[in-house]
Design a protein around this motif. Structure first.
Motif, mmCIF file in Angstrom:
data_model
loop_
_atom_site.group_PDB
_atom_site.id
_atom_site.type_symbol
_atom_site.label_atom_id
_atom_site.label_comp_id
_atom_site.label_asym_id
_atom_site.label_seq_id
_atom_site.Cartn_x
_atom_site.Cartn_y
_atom_site.Cartn_z
ATOM 1 N N GLN A 283 48.125 42.186 29.084
ATOM 2 C CA GLN A 283 47.196 41.088 28.811
ATOM 3 C C GLN A 283 46.854 40.336 30.095
ATOM 4 O O GLN A 283 45.697 39.989 30.346
ATOM 5 C CB GLN A 283 47.812 40.127 27.792
ATOM 6 C CG GLN A 283 46.944 38.893 27.536
ATOM 7 C CD GLN A 283 47.560 37.966 26.510
ATOM 8 O OE1 GLN A 283 47.395 38.160 25.314
ATOM 9 N NE2 GLN A 283 48.275 36.952 26.977
ATOM 10 N N ARG B 78 42.975 40.135 31.469
ATOM 11 C CA ARG B 78 42.320 38.823 31.406
ATOM 12 C C ARG B 78 41.820 38.344 32.760
ATOM 13 O O ARG B 78 41.044 37.387 32.828
ATOM 14 C CB ARG B 78 43.275 37.802 30.800
ATOM 15 C CG ARG B 78 43.547 38.064 29.328
ATOM 16 C CD ARG B 78 44.326 36.964 28.668
ATOM 17 N NE ARG B 78 43.538 35.743 28.563
ATOM 18 C CZ ARG B 78 43.869 34.707 27.796
ATOM 19 N NH1 ARG B 78 44.979 34.762 27.065
ATOM 20 N NH2 ARG B 78 43.116 33.645 27.753
ATOM 21 N N ASP C 272 38.580 39.896 32.046
ATOM 22 C CA ASP C 272 38.078 39.709 30.674
ATOM 23 C C ASP C 272 38.870 38.575 30.026
ATOM 24 O O ASP C 272 39.827 38.806 29.290
ATOM 25 C CB ASP C 272 38.251 41.014 29.890
ATOM 26 C CG ASP C 272 37.668 40.942 28.486
ATOM 27 O OD1 ASP C 272 37.086 39.898 28.137
ATOM 28 O OD2 ASP C 272 37.815 41.932 27.739
ATOM 29 N N PHE D 17 40.074 38.400 26.239
ATOM 30 C CA PHE D 17 40.982 39.418 25.685
ATOM 31 C C PHE D 17 42.360 38.809 25.413
ATOM 32 O O PHE D 17 42.910 38.057 26.218
ATOM 33 C CB PHE D 17 41.130 40.583 26.658
ATOM 34 C CG PHE D 17 42.099 41.643 26.185
ATOM 35 C CD1 PHE D 17 41.667 42.704 25.401
ATOM 36 C CD2 PHE D 17 43.450 41.569 26.520
ATOM 37 C CE1 PHE D 17 42.568 43.674 24.965
ATOM 38 C CE2 PHE D 17 44.348 42.536 26.097
ATOM 39 C CZ PHE D 17 43.912 43.590 25.307
ATOM 40 N N PHE E 278 44.099 42.344 19.882
ATOM 41 C CA PHE E 278 43.856 43.781 19.985
ATOM 42 C C PHE E 278 44.837 44.573 19.127
ATOM 43 O O PHE E 278 44.452 45.566 18.496
ATOM 44 C CB PHE E 278 43.954 44.245 21.438
ATOM 45 C CG PHE E 278 43.434 45.639 21.627
ATOM 46 C CD1 PHE E 278 42.086 45.865 21.839
ATOM 47 C CD2 PHE E 278 44.280 46.738 21.539
ATOM 48 C CE1 PHE E 278 41.592 47.154 21.987
ATOM 49 C CE2 PHE E 278 43.800 48.026 21.678
ATOM 50 C CZ PHE E 278 42.451 48.246 21.904
ATOM 51 N N THR F 90 35.181 41.400 26.387
ATOM 52 C CA THR F 90 35.389 40.983 25.002
ATOM 53 C C THR F 90 34.471 39.808 24.718
ATOM 54 O O THR F 90 34.641 38.718 25.277
ATOM 55 C CB THR F 90 36.861 40.575 24.769
ATOM 56 O OG1 THR F 90 37.708 41.670 25.115
ATOM 57 C CG2 THR F 90 37.089 40.187 23.319
ATOM 58 N N SER G 162 32.308 48.516 23.867
ATOM 59 C CA SER G 162 33.548 47.971 23.307
ATOM 60 C C SER G 162 34.558 49.101 23.140
ATOM 61 O O SER G 162 34.258 50.279 23.341
ATOM 62 C CB SER G 162 33.258 47.288 21.963
ATOM 63 O OG SER G 162 34.412 46.648 21.488
#
Length: 336
Positions: A137, A141, A144, A147, A152, A270, A310
């Motif tokens: 993560q 991040r 993104d 996210f 998820f 995202t 995506s």
């Protein structure tokens, strides 16, 4: 009469023994206690009932009254006086305990009718795929910020369940938006083959025990995110014409371990919380997604199953002995 009752109780013990092997030790102990108690009671018959007196502790209403005094146990096991009450009471108490265990045993059999067995993934039981939720993560991040690992994983679990249901219904269109073109085409051919064979799959009582992000790979073009998932389900196959089960059964729950690898373009972001396949929108134009067999959005014409916009599922396999941990492989600058 004593011999007859002992035989009846022994029969009950043998029945419970066969019903649930897990209770064998308990039943053995109770059987020994019962035999010792009977032997003790028989030895008491030789004593004079007056040796125990007529005191209130044993001869009063609590033990010598209507609850037990008029029963068959009293007439079969008792002699005159309070000693007879003792002789009748002790085996009766032991019998109640044994009956209670037998009843509990039967209830246990009903409640534990399902067995849990390792499935195909059991051959890779020694393969360890670590939980890297936080680490992955943090890396994603940086590029993104919307996210999250939790969102998820929730998305991946829903995709897993939707795929199982689509396979059982022999219709992959509900999960078309989240399957990569190659995976969809392969799966669709398998579905058509099962239709020709007249085989219907049944996945029931699906429960996901564990799911987390385990690996992340990024190159100049794509990102690959892998979810480890452990589930249990009833799995059997039915002949479409006869309705007979041709493989599996309706009670065994199989314990399975999977790798679900998703892919998207390295530049995709995202836009919102990742959602399940129900109510899925086109990641390009946002329109309700009812895509064609070619994976195109009917509103903007975008091919949404390539991962350009995506995440889509590109690989779905059980964990095996040759399964490898892809780890985290990204350009050094993406980790710093």
């Amino acid at each position: 009469m004593l011999s007859k009752k002992t035989d009846n109780i022994s029969a009950d013990i043998r029945h419970a023994w066969r019903g649930n092997p897990m209770k064998k030790k308990i039943l053995v102990c109770l059987s020994v206690i019962f035999i010792i108690t009977i032997s003790f009671c028989i030895s008491l018959i030789s004593f004079d009932g007056n040796d125990y007196g007529g005191g209130d502790d044993w001869g009063g209403g609590d033990w010598g009254g209507n609850d037990w005094g008029d029963s068959n146990w009293d007439s079969d096991y008792s002699s005159s006086g309070s000693g007879g009450s003792i002789i009748g009471i002790i085996p009766a108490i032991v019998l109640i305990i044994i009956v209670a265990v037998i009843v509990t045993n039967k209830k246990g059999n009903r409640s534990s009718g399902q067995q849990v067995r390792p499935g195909q993934g059991s051959q890779g039981a020694n393969v360890f795929l670590p939980n890297r939720n936080d680490q992955i993560q943090g890396i994603i991040r940086k590029k993104d910020p919307n996210f999250t690992a939790d969102d998820f994983v929730t998305f991946a679990k829903q995709v897993f369940i939707d795929i199982q249901m689509a396979w059982c219904n022999r219709d992959m269109s509900p999960v078309r938006p989240v399957l990569h073109q190659n995976l969809f085409n392969t799966t669709q051919r398998q579905v058509e083959e099962k239709k020709k064979q007249g085989v219907v799959y049944h996945y029931e009582s699906i429960a996901i025990n564990t799911a987390y992000l385990t690996s992340f790979v990024r190159d100049k073009d794509f990102e690959y995110l892998t979810v480890y998932l452990n589930s249990r389900m009833i799995d059997y196959q039915v002949d479409e014409k006869t309705g007979n089960i041709i493989r599996g059964d309706r009670t065994t729950r199989w314990d399975m371990r999977y790798k679900m690898k998703f892919v998207r373009s390295a530049g995709a972001l995202t836009k919102d919380k990742v959602s399940g396949t129900q109510g899925y929108n086109c990641p390009n134009c946002g329109a309700p997604l009812e895509i064609s067999s070619s994976g195109e959005c009917p509103y903007c014409g975008s091919v949404v199953t390539t991962g350009d916009y995506s995440w889509v599922l590109t690989d779905f396999t059980t964990v095996r002995n040759d399964t490898v941990d892809d780890g985290i492989r990204v350009p050094p600058k993406d980790i710093q």
